[in-house]
Design an enzyme around this catalytic site. Structure first.
Site, PDB file in Angstrom:
ATOM      1  N   LYS A  19      33.605  34.742  47.157  1.00 54.74           N
ATOM      2  CA  LYS A  19      35.162  34.080  46.669  1.00 54.74           C
ATOM      3  C   LYS A  19      35.373  33.741  45.542  1.00 54.74           C
ATOM      4  CE  LYS A  19      39.153  33.683  49.618  1.00 54.74           C
ATOM      5  NZ  LYS A  19      39.592  35.281  50.621  1.00 54.74           N
ATOM      6  N   ASP A  51      43.728  37.493  47.450  1.00 53.73           N
ATOM      7  CA  ASP A  51      43.865  36.303  48.368  1.00 53.73           C
ATOM      8  C   ASP A  51      45.460  35.791  48.066  1.00 53.73           C
ATOM      9  OD1 ASP A  51      43.380  33.783  48.684  1.00 53.73           O
ATOM     10  OD2 ASP A  51      42.428  34.738  50.298  1.00 53.73           O
TER      11      ASP A  51
END
Length: 445
Positions: A126, A166
């Protein structure tokens, strides 16, 4: 209540090493509580658990950029490469002022198990920045993305680490990031997913997380001899996940009555008119309160938590972490909610989840329910490697099959460990076992 027996010492060590990272600790505690019984059957995996809670590497870097007034601005960039046991690191980039090491690590840790559940060969990672795209011009966002990628490009690659979008990172940002990567590396490769269709993107990627959420909820309801048909649904958020969850839910005969953004929420008892929401959020890039300008009979309320006071059969939190607390969960139960699916990452507090499970709510945790996005990202990687483009229908069918298999995996894992119907435990165990077996086989631990 989260009970740690075999993993208690491991969690204590994690707390000591990460005491100022509450989001990360919350995510770790939930997973360790779920997989604790696994160590009764597989004590050899204790070393795997000790290893899996520590990222392989955490990269933090400075991102200087110039605004339209010529001022130099400084933000902080992050990339956590958490676990590569089953494939290259895979996980989105989040641009939001709240981004810090704790949030990036919690998201990366969750991504390990989410990616494992898809059945595809992708590890967990991430990244992101505390940069806020809201209120910035296209040129400012372009300059920021170029500076961000100048540093990030050192650590990623098509077979190493493949970021995606995201929160705060959509098609526009992915385009700027990809263009800069190509300039620096001289490579036209599938290093980012969520790309435009003109340069290697996949059909269905925009819809994937929202569609996948609904496909999984339909599987769960079908397992309990029910469907989404004629159900009243409340959805938080109004980004891609919320919009396309709304679209698919409406296609399956549900009535979505509420959506939100960071400023407040709208309630339309006659059902949300999705074409208007898409115009407001995707074309005009305005706030959700604009909806009442088109439909004055709808209601707008400041603040976000009140959305969970709207009576519904199904609640789908698709906004951000910890948006449903114990109080909101109790209101949902009191108002007759029968199913909850997490379109966002960790949108329910541990206390809220305890309320769901105590009252036999059919609950799909985020690492299973919102896995559709990363699943189609992995399918985009496959198309890039093969130099092929699949049709919308082909990708959508593969997505449906993946979400069905995720349900089967978490259902069967829960049953195997005496927790039938507990999809929190089921998804965590199913995701963990695949990674643990890979790490063990590779001599990683």
């Amino acid at each position: 209540m989260l009970i740690l027996k075999n993993t208690a010492n491991i969690f204590e060590n994690v707390k000591q090493r990460n005491r100022h990272e509450p989001e990360f600790l919350q995510a770790v505690e939930e997973v360790l509580a779920s997989i604790d019984p696994v160590l009764d059957k597989h004590p050899e995996y204790e070393s795997v658990v000790r290893c899996i809670v520590e990222p392989e590497r955490l990269i933090i870097f400075r991102v200087p950029w110039i605004d339209d007034m010529g001022n130099v601005k400084i933000n902080r960039g992050f990339r956590v490469q958490f676990n590569s046991a089953i494939g290259p690191y895979k996980g989105g980039l989040r641009f939001h002022p709240s981004v810090n090491a704790s949030i990036i690590k919690f998201l990366g840790f969750e991504q390990i198990f989410k990616n494992s559940l898809t059945g595809l060969p992708i590890g967990g990672g991430k990244g992101g920045s505390d940069f806020d795209p809201k209120g910035k011009t296209d040129n400012e966002i372009m300059r920021f993305c170029q500076s961000f990628m100048t540093e990030l490009s050192r650590y990623i690659g098509a077979y190493t680490d493949v970021p995606a979008g995201d929160m705060g990172v959509g098609a526009r940002e992915i385009g700027y990031l990809y263009g800069q990567y190509k300039r620096i590396k001289g490579l036209n490769e599938g290093v980012l997913t969520g790309k435009g269709l003109q340069y290697g993107g996949s059909l269905t990627r925009t819809e994937a997380t929202g569609f996948g959420l609904i496909y999984l909820m339909e599987e769960i309801l079908r397992h309990h001899q029910d469907t989404l048909q004629d159900k009243t649904v409340v959805i938080s958020g109004s980004g891609n996940v919320a919009i396309y969850a709304t679209e698919k839910a409406q296609q399956l005969g549900a009535k979505v009555v509420a959506l939100s953004d960071s400023t407040g929420y709208i309630y339309d008892p006659d059902g949300i008119k999705l074409d208007i929401v898409k115009r407001i959020k995707e074309v005009e890039r305005k706030r959700i309160h604009e909806y009442v300008r088109y439909y004055p009979t709808a209601q707008y309320y400041d603040g976000c938590s009140g959305i969970w006071s709207i009576p519904c059969d199904v609640a789908l939190p698709c906004a951000t972490q910890n948006e449903i607390d114990e109080g909101s969960a109790k209101i949902l139960v009191k108002n007759g909610c029968i199913a909850i699916g997490e379109g966002a990452n960790m949108p329910s507090t541990p206390e809220a989840i305890e309320v769901y499970l105590t009252h036999n709510i059919k609950f799909a945790p985020g690492k299973a329910a919102n896995a559709g996005g990363v699943a189609v990202s992995a399918l985009e990687m496959t198309q890039n490697s093969m130099r092929l483009s699949w049709s919308f229908e082909e990708v959508d069918k593969k997505l449906q099959d993946i979400m069905k298999n995720i349900f089967i995996s978490m259902r069967d894992a829960a049953i195997a460990y005496g927790q039938e119907g507990n999809y929190v435990i089921g998804s965590n165990i199913a995701g963990f076992l695949k990674v643990a077996q890979a790490m063990h086989a590779q001599g990683t631990v």
